[in-house]
Enzyme design. Structure first.
Site, PDB file in Angstrom:
ATOM      1  N   CYS A   1      27.924  38.437  34.204  1.00  0.00           N
ATOM      2  CA  CYS A   1      27.630  39.841  34.388  1.00  0.00           C
ATOM      3  C   CYS A   1      26.119  40.053  34.233  1.00  0.00           C
ATOM      4  CB  CYS A   1      28.398  40.643  33.335  1.00  0.00           C
ATOM      5  SG  CYS A   1      28.338  42.383  33.676  1.00  0.00           S
TER       6      CYS A   1
ATOM      7  N   THR B   1      34.811  39.198  38.024  1.00  0.00           N
ATOM      8  CA  THR B   1      33.523  39.251  38.725  1.00  0.00           C
ATOM      9  C   THR B   1      33.547  38.323  39.944  1.00  0.00           C
ATOM     10  OG1 THR B   1      32.681  37.453  37.328  1.00  0.00           O
ATOM     11  CG2 THR B   1      32.175  39.705  36.622  1.00  0.00           C
ATOM     12  N   ALA B   2      32.611  38.581  40.870  1.00  0.00           N
ATOM     13  CA  ALA B   2      32.446  37.678  42.006  1.00  0.00           C
ATOM     14  C   ALA B   2      31.972  36.312  41.493  1.00  0.00           C
ATOM     15  CB  ALA B   2      31.446  38.259  42.991  1.00  0.00           C
ATOM     16  N   ALA B   3      31.249  36.338  40.385  1.00  0.00           N
ATOM     17  CA  ALA B   3      30.783  35.083  39.783  1.00  0.00           C
ATOM     18  C   ALA B   3      31.964  34.234  39.327  1.00  0.00           C
ATOM     19  CB  ALA B   3      29.872  35.393  38.603  1.00  0.00           C
TER      20      ALA B   3
ATOM     21  N   ASP C   1      40.033  39.469  41.293  1.00  0.00           N
ATOM     22  CA  ASP C   1      40.294  40.574  40.364  1.00  0.00           C
ATOM     23  C   ASP C   1      41.765  40.795  40.057  1.00  0.00           C
ATOM     24  OD1 ASP C   1      37.587  40.972  40.359  1.00  0.00           O
ATOM     25  OD2 ASP C   1      37.619  42.751  41.638  1.00  0.00           O
TER      26      ASP C   1
ATOM     27  N   GLU D   1      44.413  40.850  56.023  1.00  0.00           N
ATOM     28  CA  GLU D   1      43.359  41.744  55.497  1.00  0.00           C
ATOM     29  C   GLU D   1      43.273  42.963  56.410  1.00  0.00           C
ATOM     30  OE1 GLU D   1      40.731  42.061  52.907  1.00  0.00           O
ATOM     31  OE2 GLU D   1      40.787  43.924  54.068  1.00  0.00           O
TER      32      GLU D   1
ATOM     33  N   ALA E   1      35.909  38.840  48.456  1.00  0.00           N
ATOM     34  CA  ALA E   1      35.130  37.717  47.928  1.00  0.00           C
ATOM     35  C   ALA E   1      36.022  36.505  47.702  1.00  0.00           C
ATOM     36  CB  ALA E   1      34.477  38.147  46.613  1.00  0.00           C
TER      37      ALA E   1
ATOM     38  N   CYS F   1      33.748  43.840  36.812  1.00  0.00           N
ATOM     39  CA  CYS F   1      32.375  43.861  36.303  1.00  0.00           C
ATOM     40  C   CYS F   1      32.219  44.835  35.138  1.00  0.00           C
ATOM     41  CB  CYS F   1      31.357  44.184  37.384  1.00  0.00           C
ATOM     42  SG  CYS F   1      29.710  43.741  36.812  1.00  0.00           S
TER      43      CYS F   1
HETATM   44  P1  FAD Z   1      37.665  42.327  46.562  1.00  0.00           P
HETATM   45  O1  FAD Z   1      36.342  41.732  46.846  1.00  0.00           O
HETATM   46  O2  FAD Z   1      37.747  43.738  46.129  1.00  0.00           O
HETATM   47  O3  FAD Z   1      38.563  42.102  47.845  1.00  0.00           O
HETATM   48  C1  FAD Z   1      39.936  42.409  47.924  1.00  0.00           C
HETATM   49  C2  FAD Z   1      40.330  42.430  49.396  1.00  0.00           C
HETATM   50  O4  FAD Z   1      41.759  42.505  49.482  1.00  0.00           O
HETATM   51  C3  FAD Z   1      39.770  43.644  50.127  1.00  0.00           C
HETATM   52  O5  FAD Z   1      39.098  43.232  51.303  1.00  0.00           O
HETATM   53  C4  FAD Z   1      40.996  44.493  50.421  1.00  0.00           C
HETATM   54  O6  FAD Z   1      40.900  45.217  51.636  1.00  0.00           O
HETATM   55  C5  FAD Z   1      42.105  43.436  50.498  1.00  0.00           C
HETATM   56  N1  FAD Z   1      43.430  43.976  50.201  1.00  0.00           N
HETATM   57  C6  FAD Z   1      43.755  44.899  49.274  1.00  0.00           C
HETATM   58  N2  FAD Z   1      45.081  45.164  49.321  1.00  0.00           N
HETATM   59  C7  FAD Z   1      45.599  44.371  50.282  1.00  0.00           C
HETATM   60  C8  FAD Z   1      46.900  44.202  50.808  1.00  0.00           C
HETATM   61  N3  FAD Z   1      47.941  44.909  50.352  1.00  0.00           N
HETATM   62  N4  FAD Z   1      47.082  43.302  51.817  1.00  0.00           N
HETATM   63  C9  FAD Z   1      46.036  42.585  52.292  1.00  0.00           C
HETATM   64  N5  FAD Z   1      44.766  42.716  51.840  1.00  0.00           N
HETATM   65  C10 FAD Z   1      44.552  43.606  50.854  1.00  0.00           C
HETATM   66  N6  FAD Z   1      30.642  40.870  40.275  1.00  0.00           N
HETATM   67  C11 FAD Z   1      29.655  40.004  39.937  1.00  0.00           C
HETATM   68  O7  FAD Z   1      29.865  38.797  39.931  1.00  0.00           O
HETATM   69  N7  FAD Z   1      28.405  40.434  39.593  1.00  0.00           N
HETATM   70  C12 FAD Z   1      28.088  41.748  39.606  1.00  0.00           C
HETATM   71  O8  FAD Z   1      26.935  42.112  39.319  1.00  0.00           O
HETATM   72  C13 FAD Z   1      29.102  42.696  39.978  1.00  0.00           C
HETATM   73  N8  FAD Z   1      28.821  44.020  40.006  1.00  0.00           N
HETATM   74  C14 FAD Z   1      29.770  44.898  40.452  1.00  0.00           C
HETATM   75  C15 FAD Z   1      29.435  46.240  40.531  1.00  0.00           C
HETATM   76  C16 FAD Z   1      30.353  47.162  41.006  1.00  0.00           C
HETATM   77  C17 FAD Z   1      29.972  48.611  41.082  1.00  0.00           C
HETATM   78  C18 FAD Z   1      31.642  46.710  41.434  1.00  0.00           C
HETATM   79  C19 FAD Z   1      32.634  47.697  41.998  1.00  0.00           C
HETATM   80  C20 FAD Z   1      31.980  45.378  41.331  1.00  0.00           C
HETATM   81  C21 FAD Z   1      31.051  44.456  40.847  1.00  0.00           C
HETATM   82  N9  FAD Z   1      31.371  43.093  40.707  1.00  0.00           N
HETATM   83  C22 FAD Z   1      30.399  42.212  40.313  1.00  0.00           C
HETATM   84  C23 FAD Z   1      32.767  42.621  40.843  1.00  0.00           C
HETATM   85  C24 FAD Z   1      33.074  41.924  42.165  1.00  0.00           C
HETATM   86  O9  FAD Z   1      32.704  42.732  43.250  1.00  0.00           O
HETATM   87  C25 FAD Z   1      34.560  41.606  42.226  1.00  0.00           C
HETATM   88  O10 FAD Z   1      34.928  40.896  41.060  1.00  0.00           O
HETATM   89  C26 FAD Z   1      34.911  40.761  43.436  1.00  0.00           C
HETATM   90  O11 FAD Z   1      34.645  41.498  44.618  1.00  0.00           O
HETATM   91  C27 FAD Z   1      36.377  40.322  43.380  1.00  0.00           C
HETATM   92  O12 FAD Z   1      36.772  39.737  44.574  1.00  0.00           O
HETATM   93  P2  FAD Z   1      38.277  39.935  45.121  1.00  0.00           P
HETATM   94  O13 FAD Z   1      38.321  39.204  46.422  1.00  0.00           O
HETATM   95  O14 FAD Z   1      39.258  39.636  44.071  1.00  0.00           O
HETATM   96  O15 FAD Z   1      38.380  41.503  45.405  1.00  0.00           O
END
Ligand code: FAD
Length: 421
Positions: A351, A317-319, A308, A45, A23, A171
């Site tokens: 959330c 959160t994604a928000a 995260d 990625e 995200a 979340c």
């Molecule tokens: P992610 O989306 O997890 O992406 C991380 C990326 O980094 C992945 O593609 C991974 O493959 C990659 N990566 C990891 N390690 C490496 C590496 N060493 N080298 C290169 N790439 C790597 N949020 C909301 O806003 N509302 C909700 O209702 C909500 N509900 C949720 C319910 C559940 C069950 C879960 C699990 C999460 C929920 N979330 C919600 C939280 C939201 O999904 C995350 O906060 C959001 O996806 C964070 O984005 P991110 O890019 O930091 O992490």
């Protein structure tokens, strides 16, 4: 496909390197490109699939089909980015270089860290082996929310346990969302009175921001849920269907209590990926050490982070990502132009607590639990369960995620301004 899927091998160099195409990584790439179409951006990625994780709760509650929560990564990574389909194993911030799993390196002028967090399944003894059978499930496990829904429909009587690990987790409401949606289903199917629903939370309160607790407490009472605070899941035996909780009994003492179950929805403890946690980039807690407002690293001024992995005190959160991405994009462009950073993030996170199928308590707050509602009260009063918030989550948010946020359309996400120093 226009974007180059780069074969790692020799030393490469890019103006901006983004680690992670989740995200946060995709949103920030799109927001940078929106501001300057000439910026050379690479994304590292390893995955072939991009997951819309906020949808997993809805899959576990029988509302979404699993297919709507995933898309091929090749279709999500913007065409203007070079894609290295590999994992980063180390950052060398002193020489502006990242190291990949295949042994190659990429140099950068600006680095953006967005690798998400690590679900530490091994932190609960026996959990990983138990998942997916004997009623042991987790909406946090990719592909397992369908099993949650299957178990919910099958359970007619017995004990259903829902666990929440110590903070921080992504979340923070999701462990209870699974519980409320399940309880709602059991109530509507006249079997809730035969099911002993228990919530075991490592924390001391139902939700970290007090304004939302009364509305949630009403649902706890409506469903007759027994709440156990400072009760941390430490072991699972799937075959004998027993869960062990470490319960704090006084300031200095705890004891282990075994509880038999027919269904267990478990959430693992969470931490930053090892290449961050064990690096010079981490804070004392092992998270990425960022300035709260600029999201620039506290010691390396050409390193940014969001999502995260961040050590900032917002809800993971994604928000939160929706508001962070434009801030990082703007400050990255300023850094490349050697101009002062002016964009600020105020800690927004949200959330949507799915308290029943059809109503949501939409918690929206920033740093220190300050409420940051997006809508006037007559549309959505965040401290009450509303149908408007359900409509937003169930009907609008998936489209907004795939087609607005990941495409750099910054709907209601304009950065705040830093106060002049
Ligand atoms: P992610 O989306 O997890 O992406 C991380 C990326 O980094 C992945 O593609 C991974 O493959 C990659 N990566 C990891 N390690 C490496 C590496 N060493 N080298 C290169 N790439 C790597 N949020 C909301 O806003 N509302 C909700 O209702 C909500 N509900 C949720 C319910 C559940 C069950 C879960 C699990 C999460 C929920 N979330 C919600 C939280 C939201 O999904 C995350 O906060 C959001 O996806 C964070 O984005 P991110 O890019 O930091 O992490």
């Amino acid at each position: 496909m226009n974007h180059s899927t780069t074969q790692a091998g020799s030393e490469k160099q890019h103006t901006v390197v983004i680690v992670g195409g989740g995200a946060a990584g995709i949103s920030v790439a799109a927001s940078i490109h929106k501001r300057d179409r000439d910026t050379d951006i690479a994304i590292v990625e390893p995955s072939t699939t991009h997951h819309y994780q906020p949808g997993w709760t809805m899959v576990g509650g029988g509302v979404f089909r699993p297919e709507v929560t995933a898309k091929p990564m090749a279709g999500v990574i913007p065409r203007f980015c070079s894609w290295y389909q590999d994992a980063v194993t180390a950052i060398e911030p002193e020489i502006n270089r990242v190291r990949l799993a295949d042994g190659s390196t990429i140099g950068y002028r600006v680095l953006i860290l967005a690798p998400g967090l690590e679900l530490n399944w091994g932190g609960i003894d026996g959990l990983e082996a138990a998942l997916g059978s004997n009623g042991v499930t987790s909406n946090y496990r990719q592909g397992m929310a369908s099993y949650t829904w299957e178990m919910v429909q099958k359970l007619k009587k017995g004990t259903a346990l829902f666990s929440q690990p110590p903070m921080p987790i992504k979340c923070a409401g999701a462990p209870q969302k699974a519980m409320y949606l399940s309880s709602d289903y059991w109530q509507k199917n006249n079997c809730l009175s035969d099911i002993n629903v228990q919530f075991h939370n490592a924390g001391a309160v139902l939700f970290g921001v007090a304004d939302y607790v009364p509305a949630l407490q009403r649902y706890v009472e409506k469903y007759g849920i027994a709440t156990h605070f400072q009760s941390t899941l430490v072991a699972v035996n799937g075959t004998s269907r027993k869960a062990t909780f470490r319960v704090t009994t006084s300031e200095w003492q705890s004891e282990d209590r075994e509880v038999e179950f027919d269904m267990l929805h478990a959430v693992p403890p969470q931490r930053a990926p090892a290449f961050i946690r064990e690096s010079v980039l981490a804070n004392d807690g092992g998270w990425l050490d960022l300035a709260d407002d600029t999201l620039c690293h506290k010691r390396f001024d050409n390193i940014f982070g969001l999502g995260d992995v961040s050590g900032t005190a917002n809800a993971k959160t994604a928000a939160a990502v929706r508001k962070q991405a434009p801030v990082v994009a703007e400050n990255v462009i300023s850094t490349l132009r050697k101009a002062p950073m002016t964009a600020a993030y105020l800690g927004y996170g949200s959330c949507p607590l799915t308290v029943e199928n059809g109503r949501i308590v939409l918690a929206e707050f920033g740093y220190n639990g300050v409420l940051q509602p997006s809508f006037p009260k007559w549309i959505n009063d965040g401290t009450q369960a509303t149908r408007a918030a359900w409509w937003l989550k169930a009907k609008q948010l998936p489209t907004l995620y795939w087609h607005v946020m990941l495409k750099g359309h910054e709907w209601m996400a304009a950065p705040a301004r830093r106060s002049p120093h």
